[in-house]
Design an enzyme around this catalytic site. Structure first.
Site, PDB file in Angstrom:
ATOM      1  N   GLU A  46       0.860  -1.197   0.000  1.00  0.00           N
ATOM      2  CA  GLU A  46       0.000   0.000   0.000  1.00  0.00           C
ATOM      3  C   GLU A  46       0.897   1.249   0.000  1.00  0.00           C
ATOM      4  O   GLU A  46       1.937   1.268   0.662  1.00  0.00           O
ATOM      5  CB  GLU A  46      -0.840  -0.022   1.288  1.00  0.00           C
ATOM      6  CG  GLU A  46      -1.690   1.202   1.531  1.00  0.00           C
ATOM      7  CD  GLU A  46      -2.256   1.262   2.969  1.00  0.00           C
ATOM      8  OE1 GLU A  46      -1.564   0.818   3.920  1.00  0.00           O
ATOM      9  OE2 GLU A  46      -3.383   1.747   3.121  1.00  0.00           O
ATOM     10  N   ASN A 105      -7.121   6.197  -1.744  1.00  0.00           N
ATOM     11  CA  ASN A 105      -6.032   5.277  -1.459  1.00  0.00           C
ATOM     12  C   ASN A 105      -6.237   4.107  -2.427  1.00  0.00           C
ATOM     13  O   ASN A 105      -7.168   3.311  -2.272  1.00  0.00           O
ATOM     14  CB  ASN A 105      -6.101   4.834   0.008  1.00  0.00           C
ATOM     15  CG  ASN A 105      -4.902   4.007   0.423  1.00  0.00           C
ATOM     16  OD1 ASN A 105      -4.211   3.443  -0.410  1.00  0.00           O
ATOM     17  ND2 ASN A 105      -4.667   3.926   1.723  1.00  0.00           N
ATOM     18  N   LYS A 121      -9.548   1.941  -1.933  1.00  0.00           N
ATOM     19  CA  LYS A 121      -9.769   1.413  -0.571  1.00  0.00           C
ATOM     20  C   LYS A 121     -11.127   1.842  -0.011  1.00  0.00           C
ATOM     21  O   LYS A 121     -11.462   3.039  -0.001  1.00  0.00           O
ATOM     22  CB  LYS A 121      -8.650   1.911   0.328  1.00  0.00           C
ATOM     23  CG  LYS A 121      -8.625   1.352   1.734  1.00  0.00           C
ATOM     24  CD  LYS A 121      -7.340   1.827   2.427  1.00  0.00           C
ATOM     25  CE  LYS A 121      -7.159   1.259   3.819  1.00  0.00           C
ATOM     26  NZ  LYS A 121      -5.859   1.688   4.396  1.00  0.00           N
ATOM     27  N   GLU A 140      -6.118   8.795   7.569  1.00  0.00           N
ATOM     28  CA  GLU A 140      -6.692   8.322   6.294  1.00  0.00           C
ATOM     29  C   GLU A 140      -8.107   8.849   6.093  1.00  0.00           C
ATOM     30  O   GLU A 140      -8.515   9.132   4.973  1.00  0.00           O
ATOM     31  CB  GLU A 140      -6.675   6.801   6.239  1.00  0.00           C
ATOM     32  CG  GLU A 140      -5.287   6.240   6.020  1.00  0.00           C
ATOM     33  CD  GLU A 140      -5.336   4.793   5.601  1.00  0.00           C
ATOM     34  OE1 GLU A 140      -5.904   4.474   4.556  1.00  0.00           O
ATOM     35  OE2 GLU A 140      -4.796   3.972   6.365  1.00  0.00           O
ATOM     36  N   CYS A 166      -4.880  -2.993   2.841  1.00  0.00           N
ATOM     37  CA  CYS A 166      -4.586  -2.896   4.280  1.00  0.00           C
ATOM     38  C   CYS A 166      -5.791  -3.163   5.184  1.00  0.00           C
ATOM     39  O   CYS A 166      -6.177  -4.294   5.379  1.00  0.00           O
ATOM     40  CB  CYS A 166      -3.927  -1.570   4.618  1.00  0.00           C
ATOM     41  SG  CYS A 166      -3.183  -1.634   6.259  1.00  0.00           S
ATOM     42  N   ASN A 191       0.307  -1.067   5.432  1.00  0.00           N
ATOM     43  CA  ASN A 191       1.200  -0.305   6.330  1.00  0.00           C
ATOM     44  C   ASN A 191       0.550  -0.402   7.701  1.00  0.00           C
ATOM     45  O   ASN A 191      -0.410   0.325   7.992  1.00  0.00           O
ATOM     46  CB  ASN A 191       1.247   1.179   5.952  1.00  0.00           C
ATOM     47  CG  ASN A 191       2.052   1.476   4.700  1.00  0.00           C
ATOM     48  OD1 ASN A 191       3.195   1.908   4.774  1.00  0.00           O
ATOM     49  ND2 ASN A 191       1.440   1.262   3.554  1.00  0.00           N
TER      50      ASN A 191
HETATM   51  N1  CDT Z   1      -2.951   1.407   6.407  1.00  0.00           N
HETATM   52  C1  CDT Z   1      -3.870   0.837   7.208  1.00  0.00           C
HETATM   53  O1  CDT Z   1      -5.009   0.638   6.826  1.00  0.00           O
HETATM   54  N2  CDT Z   1      -3.455   0.530   8.474  1.00  0.00           N
HETATM   55  C2  CDT Z   1      -4.320   0.025   9.498  1.00  0.00           C
HETATM   56  C3  CDT Z   1      -3.745   0.435  10.793  1.00  0.00           C
HETATM   57  C4  CDT Z   1      -4.618   0.201  11.943  1.00  0.00           C
HETATM   58  S1  CDT Z   1      -5.859   1.334  12.192  1.00  0.00           S
HETATM   59  C5  CDT Z   1      -5.143   2.796  12.673  1.00  0.00           C
HETATM   60  C6  CDT Z   1      -4.501  -1.477   9.472  1.00  0.00           C
HETATM   61  O2  CDT Z   1      -5.637  -1.942   9.517  1.00  0.00           O
HETATM   62  O3  CDT Z   1      -3.514  -2.226   9.445  1.00  0.00           O
END
Ligand code: CDT
Length: 298
Positions: A46, A105, A121, A140, A166, A191
């Site tokens: 991502e 995204n 996304k 986000e 993600c 990420n």
């Molecule tokens: N990039 C992304 O979606 N990261 C989220 C982080 C946790 S929620 C702040 C994830 O679901 O891995």
């Protein structure tokens, strides 16, 4: 049988001042490595072209600089050209600004240098406003709109391809939407910070929850998953690694060991999806959608 070697290219951190050209050079090196190992497709993370900028509160030019206005732009073109030269497919996540000024995204699927599909996304995590109590932000919800393309499935690589990004991987609805359309492999990048500020008591579970979500999604829908982390200590924020290739049985077939740039591969047999879909999860035979109304009630 419909077999191919698939690769996942985990990336170590991308620094705030690292250029897109530098990130693309790292990806090209991994695409060559994957191709040398017989891979037909490689999955990148991502927001792979830049650092994970939603960890900062940004406005104006300081924010817009992180978005791509064309795909491929000049810095990304070498990846498309190498895909054509090697006859490789690839999946790439990036921040998209449309001509109409909308922000998503986004992830794309390219094969042989040609764009085959796009996903935006749907499940955007984090928060909308700056929260100064956090050691880092997760903005986000401020920077991106909810994806407007649904969960499309594409004919690719001799099978049916789906994508998610993600946080989407944690939601059973994502996998079911793709499974219901017959997806046979799902490509995704992530990420994921090792530290979750609202519930730090879950920090030690971040790798487990990654695997739990992806393995369950694969098994319950009879699909392969190719999951690529952006990992390591990025601008002071630790991101988990653990990139995975998971079979439709839910078994892990390959897994990254560290938190640096690393290519993992596995042979994926798309016909194995039927092992699950013709048996325990034969949707036509066993689903009871007339009882699932709540799932789509607002
Ligand atoms: N990039 C992304 O979606 N990261 C989220 C982080 C946790 S929620 C702040 C994830 O679901 O891995």
């Amino acid at each position: 049988r419909r077999k191919l070697v698939a690769a996942v290219a985990q990336m170590g951190p991308v620094a705030r001042d690292e250029t897109r050209a530098s990130a693309v050079a790292r990806m090209c090196e991994m695409m060559r490595d994957a191709s040398g190992r017989g891979a037909r497709v490689v999955v990148f993370p991502e927001l792979a072209l830049t650092t994970f900028f939603p960890r900062w509160f940004l406005e104006g030019e300081a924010l817009s600089a992180w978005f791509e206005t064309e795909m491929p732009g000049p810095a990304v073109r070498p990846l498309f050209e190498l895909s054509q030269e090697l006859g490789m497919g690839f999946h790439l996540g990036y921040a998209e600004r449309t001509d109409a000024g909308r922000h998503f995204n986004t992830a794309i699927l390219v094969d042989g240098g040609r764009l085959l599909g796009k996903y935006r996304k749907v499940h955007l995590p984090g928060h909308r406003d700056e929260e100064s109590w956090r050691p880092f932000q997760h903005l986000e919800k401020r920077y991106f709109e909810t994806g407007d393309l649904g969960f499309p499935v594409f004919d690719a690589l001799g099978g049916k391809a789906g994508m998610c990004i993600c946080n989407d991987r944690r939601w059973p609805e994502t996998w079911r939407m793709l499974g219901l359309q017959g997806a046979e492999f799902v490509m995704l990048g992530y990420n994921t910070p090792a530290h979750y500020p609202p519930a730090p008591e879950h920090d030690h579970l971040q790798y487990f929850h990654n695997e739990l979500s992806i393995q369950a999604g694969c098994y319950q829908n009879g699909v392969w998953a190719l999951a690529a982390a952006k990992a390591g200590c990025e601008e002071g924020c630790d991101l988990i690694g653990g990139s995975l290739i998971v079979a439709p049985t839910g078994e892990i077939m390959a897994k990254a060991g560290g938190v640096e740039d690393e290519v993992i591969t596995a042979e994926i047999d798309l016909d194995r999806c039927a092992e699950i879909r013709r048996n325990i999860f034969d949707f036509a035979l066993h689903r009871e959608p007339q009882t699932y109304g709540l799932l789509t009630a607002l």
